[in-house]
Scaffold this motif. Structure first.
Motif, PDB file in Angstrom:
ATOM      1  N   ILE A   1       0.870  -1.183   0.000  1.00 20.42           N
ATOM      2  CA  ILE A   1       0.000   0.000   0.000  1.00 20.42           C
ATOM      3  C   ILE A   1       0.905   1.231   0.000  1.00 20.42           C
TER       4      ILE A   1
ATOM      5  N   GLY B   1      -1.734  -0.506  -3.591  1.00 21.13           N
ATOM      6  CA  GLY B   1      -3.053   0.039  -3.269  1.00 21.13           C
ATOM      7  C   GLY B   1      -2.918   1.363  -2.537  1.00 21.13           C
TER       8      GLY B   1
ATOM      9  N   GLU C   1      -7.064   3.787   1.759  1.00 22.94           N
ATOM     10  CA  GLU C   1      -8.514   3.563   1.879  1.00 22.94           C
ATOM     11  C   GLU C   1      -8.891   2.125   1.530  1.00 22.94           C
ATOM     12  N   ASP C   2      -8.099   1.465   0.687  1.00 18.92           N
ATOM     13  CA  ASP C   2      -8.411   0.069   0.341  1.00 18.92           C
ATOM     14  C   ASP C   2      -8.432  -0.802   1.600  1.00 18.92           C
TER      15      ASP C   2
ATOM     16  N   TRP D   1     -11.444   0.516   4.332  1.00 14.10           N
ATOM     17  CA  TRP D   1     -12.814   0.012   4.125  1.00 14.10           C
ATOM     18  C   TRP D   1     -12.976  -1.379   4.725  1.00 14.10           C
TER      19      TRP D   1
ATOM     20  N   ILE E   1      -6.355  -8.170   1.987  1.00 13.59           N
ATOM     21  CA  ILE E   1      -6.684  -7.102   1.022  1.00 13.59           C
ATOM     22  C   ILE E   1      -5.363  -6.758   0.344  1.00 13.59           C
TER      23      ILE E   1
ATOM     24  N   GLY F   1      -4.635  -6.951  -3.430  1.00 14.77           N
ATOM     25  CA  GLY F   1      -4.530  -6.797  -4.881  1.00 14.77           C
ATOM     26  C   GLY F   1      -4.003  -8.039  -5.578  1.00 14.77           C
TER      27      GLY F   1
END
Ligand code: NAP
Length: 255
Positions: A189, A221, A224-225, A228, A248, A250
């Protein structure tokens, strides 16, 4: 926004920057009240604006997650301010880089003091308040490298693996109290943590390419990915979700 977290009170460690700051912003936007607990000042700019514009819903508290008294004070602050505690997001972390033969025992201990002990302390001191509230959601930020090893991240990967299994043990121990405990596993991220690693590398272009190459889509990413996913785990939508890993990433772990 849809008030998915209306009425809930959360403490978010590492909330001054990156994933933690995005989580704090989305939690408030979804109706939660939040203590942002972090060592770092100044804060992420958007978060600093939020603290000024919405002081009834968000408060900053300086906290070193490896220091027991700081963690107790951050948790107690939430309860003293808003009367309850529903959620912790243990997001504070350090990268703990280096292969096993190249790192010192002190580096290992410091990585674990923040990434693993800090998570334990947040859970330990949140649980009595959550029991009193009739339940709660413990969200611990691990990493894709808490599931598989990462190149030159020996201490980091070990500490993040500890977070993963600690979260499961906690889920089993407290399910009878309505407390859920889960780990979140981001891929790469784009945050200040990664930007610092890249900027301090001898070849910044090669370092950035190394991160991009981890991802099947060739890029990282955004905070915010992950945020959430934390909103989901904190919400009542996740009431049957405990002891699991929310990946999370990708697609990082898909190959
Ligand atoms: P970040 O932007 O550096 O945010 C981490 C925050 O934690 C910083 O504000 C940092 O403050 C703070 N912190 C460090 N040590 C602390 C301590 N002892 N007590 C309290 N706060 C402390 O990094 P991020 O990328 O958002 O990372 C957030 C979490 O996601 C970390 O646990 C990280 O391991 C995990 N993660 C990140 C990625 C990624 O690619 N970014 C991938 C997988 C997992 P300072 O800046 O002062 O150190």
């Amino acid at each position: 926004m849809t008030d998915r977290l209306k009425g809930k009170v959360a403490v978010i460690s590492g909330g001054a920057s990156g994933i933690g700051a995005a989580t704090a912003r989305l939690f408030v936007a979804e109706g939660a009240r939040v203590i942002v607990a972090d060592l770092q000042e100044p804060l992420d700019t958007a978060l600093a604006d939020l603290l000024v514009s919405n002081p009834e819903a968000a408060k900053f508290r300086r906290c070193d997650v490896s220091v027991e008294a700081d963690v107790v004070a951050a948790i107690d602050d939430a309860v003293a301010t808003w009367g309850r505690l529903d959620t912790t997001v243990a997001c504070a972390g350090v990268p703990g880089q280096g292969a096993a033969a190249d790192i010192t025992a002190d580096h290992w201990d410091r990585t674990f003091a923040i990434n693993a002990r800090g998570v334990f302390l947040f859970t330990k001191y949140a649980i009595p308040h959550m029991i009193k509230a009739g339940g709660g959601s413990i969200i611990n930020i691990s990493s894709a490298f808490g599931i598989v090893g990462g190149p030159h991240f020996a201490a980091y990967a070990a500490s993040k693996g500890a977070v993963r299994n600690f979260s499961k043990a906690t889920a089993i121990d407290y399910v009878g109290h309505g407390i859920r405990s889960n780990s979140v596993h981001p891929g790469y991220i784009d945050t200040p943590m990664v930007q610092n690693i890249v900027n301090n590398a001898p070849d910044t272009g090669a370092a950035q390419s190394m991160f991009n190459a981890l991802q099947p889509g060739g890029r990282g990413g955004v905070p915010e990915d992950i945020a959430w996913g934390c909103v989901y785990l904190a919400s009542d939508e996740a009431r049957f979700v405990t002891g699991t890993e929310l990946v999370i990433d990708g697609g990082l772990l898909a190959r």
